[in-house]
Design an enzyme around this catalytic site. Sequence first.
Site, PDB file in Angstrom:
ATOM      1  N   LEU A  26      22.724  37.080  24.568  1.00  0.00           N
ATOM      2  CA  LEU A  26      21.603  37.506  23.726  1.00  0.00           C
ATOM      3  C   LEU A  26      21.382  36.537  22.568  1.00  0.00           C
ATOM      4  O   LEU A  26      22.257  35.740  22.240  1.00  0.00           O
ATOM      5  CB  LEU A  26      21.891  38.923  23.218  1.00  0.00           C
ATOM      6  CG  LEU A  26      21.973  39.976  24.352  1.00  0.00           C
ATOM      7  CD1 LEU A  26      22.722  41.218  23.904  1.00  0.00           C
ATOM      8  CD2 LEU A  26      20.580  40.335  24.846  1.00  0.00           C
ATOM      9  N   LYS A  85      32.843  26.765  19.330  1.00  0.00           N
ATOM     10  CA  LYS A  85      31.466  26.345  19.579  1.00  0.00           C
ATOM     11  C   LYS A  85      30.772  25.934  18.287  1.00  0.00           C
ATOM     12  O   LYS A  85      30.098  24.906  18.220  1.00  0.00           O
ATOM     13  CB  LYS A  85      30.683  27.487  20.249  1.00  0.00           C
ATOM     14  CG  LYS A  85      29.190  27.188  20.271  1.00  0.00           C
ATOM     15  CD  LYS A  85      28.471  27.585  21.510  1.00  0.00           C
ATOM     16  CE  LYS A  85      27.084  26.928  21.544  1.00  0.00           C
ATOM     17  NZ  LYS A  85      26.171  27.599  22.449  1.00  0.00           N
TER      18      LYS A  85
END
Lengths: 298, 298, 298, 298
Positions: free
Chosen positions: C64, C171
């Site tokens: 999402l 990340k």
Amino acid sequence: MKIGFIGLGNMGAPMAHNLVKAGHALTAYDVSAEAMQTLAAAGAKTAPSPKAAAQDADFVITMLPAAAHVKAVLTGEEGIFAATAKKNVTIIDSSTIDPASVKAFAELANQNGNAFVDAPVSGGTGGAAAGTLTFMVGGSKEAYEHVKPVLSAMGKNIVHCGDTSTGQVAKICNNLVLGITMAGVSEAMALGEALGIDPAVLGGIINTSTGRCWSSDTYNPFPGVIEMAPSTRGYTGGFGTDLMLKDLGLATDAAKHARQPVYLGALAQQLYQTMSTKGAGRLDFSAVIKLYRKEGNT
Amino acid sequence: MKIGFIGLGNMGAPMAHNLVKAGHALTAYDVSAEAMQTLAAAGAKTAPSPKAAAQDADFVITMLPAAAHVKAVLTGEEGIFAATAKKNVTIIDSSTIDPASVKAFAELANQNGNAFVDAPVSGGTGGAAAGTLTFMVGGSKEAYEHVKPVLSAMGKNIVHCGDTSTGQVAKICNNLVLGITMAGVSEAMALGEALGIDPAVLGGIINTSTGRCWSSDTYNPFPGVIEMAPSTRGYTGGFGTDLMLKDLGLATDAAKHARQPVYLGALAQQLYQTMSTKGAGRLDFSAVIKLYRKEGNT
Amino acid sequence: MKIGFIGLGNMGAPMAHNLVKAGHALTAYDVSAEAMQTLAAAGAKTAPSPKAAAQDADFVITMLPAAAHVKAVLTGEEGIFAATAKKNVTIIDSSTIDPASVKAFAELANQNGNAFVDAPVSGGTGGAAAGTLTFMVGGSKEAYEHVKPVLSAMGKNIVHCGDTSTGQVAKICNNLVLGITMAGVSEAMALGEALGIDPAVLGGIINTSTGRCWSSDTYNPFPGVIEMAPSTRGYTGGFGTDLMLKDLGLATDAAKHARQPVYLGALAQQLYQTMSTKGAGRLDFSAVIKLYRKEGNT
Amino acid sequence: MKIGFIGLGNMGAPMAHNLVKAGHALTAYDVSAEAMQTLAAAGAKTAPSPKAAAQDADFVITMLPAAAHVKAVLTGEEGIFAATAKKNVTIIDSSTIDPASVKAFAELANQNGNAFVDAPVSGGTGGAAAGTLTFMVGGSKEAYEHVKPVLSAMGKNIVHCGDTSTGQVAKICNNLVLGITMAGVSEAMALGEALGIDPAVLGGIINTSTGRCWSSDTYNPFPGVIEMAPSTRGYTGGFGTDLMLKDLGLATDAAKHARQPVYLGALAQQLYQTMSTKGAGRLDFSAVIKLYRKEGNT
């Protein structure tokens, strides 16, 4: 006026005090029982919850650390809205929070049948005690006129900034400039010192020239240039580095959401952040000059 | 007094004019014959070289674009030193150059039997014409007292900054703060605009609060906030972006040699540099706000 | 395995496809009916809500745009938790969100009797389609081993980064470096161009020297240096400026909460922000070089 | 070949050594008699001045700290030009200096009847000793072919960068990227540490992802991530902070003269400058990570 007051911290307590002194009927709530007792001794009522403090109030004033607290105090089961539904109460939030949250809270308040005004302050704990704060008010012209008499018991300048959330915008933008100018004056003063000019002479020249600014002529970060400045008393008192960090965080966040660049603000934030990382978060924010001076161990 | 004057540019010409008006016997030199003719019409003598202009002078004043020009004018075959050896002439350099060059020139002058004083100015071409410049003087107390009557014909404030080169240090450090505050005010005003506050209201709040600075209350970069500011007339006139770039270059260079960090100054330099790269180097330096505003095509 | 899959956007759709191809029994939900139909045609079931998609699942995967969506999908009335209570389902969130939210979601999942693993990806839409993504997994060693077979249907490298939230940390930190190196290579390539070196030669030297980096040797922002890079096709395709902005926003936010300075990251964020402000947010992020080049109108 | 060699410092000495080993007839000059004696013991002649070293030479190589030294050695009374007039000698300058000075020196050399080639190196003292340096050569194609055999005795890669001064441009631009990536990797590694990921894991992920760069995969600033990096041995050896500062100074100076913005380069320069100000100028430049880590006392 009947006033509910939520948040009796370093700023809220003296503000509430001044409202009592001005003759308002105050009902206060804080998580600290001690803070409530102190205020009760001055003539206020106390309440077991925000909801109870807001019961029967014409105005409710909130003075809290962050948007999350304001939200909880407004919408919680024992929160303000639970007491004020359809009663046309005016909620005045004097916390310093982000403009987007203000807009969301104002909409919730309207849905609940209340008015909502953002009214962050400047002037520090000294101004709060003396009742000389500046209030930057966001809301309609009518709302501004409505809250002005109440705020006048706590402050000297009650400025209408425009529609909902512009009070916060004014405060955030001013403190963005402040955080930048303080770091800028710090690097100029430290550079001047390294290049051999007397800091007091340099300060005097800047203060009568185009570099003139509050961060130099009133609050100069170099010790001894301005006698009353925190720099001259070991960077104690004043406006803490971590508080400046909070405000620069609000500015760069608001800029992110508005897709506006804030080059110097983002860099200044990192400088104060470095101070905080190295353990100097509670010193006055003008201690940022330590990052620049050879002798400035942080 | 007999005064030699080298450099009749935008600043030097009106300064020389004021010396003539004050009754000094002026002999001037410039690379432009036209500039010399204009001054001759006002009552000055002209000379074919810096050496000729310095012949028989008590004082020699230089007002030149950069240190390289000052060096050439001092030490060239047809330069000042060729005329002033062992004559105890006082050389006043009002150019804005780096402090290290000033020290080197002062030493050369002393070896040549002359005194050397750095005396950069602030106040712009308007102040030069009106004779209201501020002079920032670096040199001994005696040298300062000696040059003060001469400088007083051209300026209103004659400030003693300390020993040789501190005049330049004062100017550079002030303009470092100026370059930073202007960019800082620009980003705050543009952020405020994007967040929906009336720029005039925001300017008013900053100007009476802790963000107060010359870049906001006198020279605000947002059009219309300060009627007399260049921003209100399309960023024409005023202090050009390329001139601000020159001064920030001197500041960051001096910082490099002194091993001092100048975080915000170096970043502000890049912002003005971007303006210059994109072709806006001749606009007033407050046009830097165009980097921040959505509508600001640079 | 029975897998619920929530979020069929540019990344989620091909990822879900690969799970179906690998033989898993997939039930998918997305706000777009069209996205669900496309996947249904490939053999997946669809569901009218996250709750329905999670019913009877062994694993639920979420992909999402932001933390707020993940929260809604987890805790909403028709959310995942409503279906998975006490069922020991493993929820794998492959969205890129802030580490603090991950920790909060993991705690909620545990209270609900579920496991929660963060597994953000790198590799872009190309890697998603090819099934060659890298997954950065945060969770216990056991959780990692448990999810690895599922993730292997969608990716090539399944890396265990440590405890909960370290997948996101990996990340965010990688993309922080990426955002900085791209802007750094941009300013070096533009400087080289201005100083007269052939950009292809300069690229070649950097790529075999200490300046070597992915942003130069694989994705060089100067048109023509690397044939396959977005810079060579008008900065189309690739990784959009607004996506880089999102990731730098996560990095500077996480830094703010951890009280860590991120000087270059915060500055790089402003550069990409300027691109976005001026209308270039959908160009590949390497278009940031336009801020530096004389001809680079943004 | 008969070669004059000026400058026997940390780099020049091993380079000269390799020329002698390759069989060239070398005449060397240095301000240090000791450095000359060491080289003489290896088979070189020594000379009392640059002029004497250049007498009868086919090539003269200079390896000096800064442009001012190169200028003095070329144009001084006892300088190279005094020996090489009209003799068509090729002067190879391997110092790292600014491109503008290179152009000026090349013009002077041409006027003196000599060729001039800029050939700065990368590879450090290790590469100088091993004869594996990279030379970045600026000059005509013919000049490049002419100097290649000589440079091959000292280096492995002899790269033609383009016309005069492009060798320096290549070196400066590469080191600009290097200075930025090292600071960028430092802030990402420090952020990762603060957010709880194992630095070795984080390094591994960056090194196989889009954040991959020499500053991470070969020279990672976090102790222990790369065994052979200076960070793992207390930031000793390697490439000193003050040397990186010199190169970033050249880059930002060249950018200033070319009117090019270098946002991240200018900021990185301030970070290394802060290290130097606080006394860490002789540590390897990867020690800049200390500015970011809580435990990193500088």
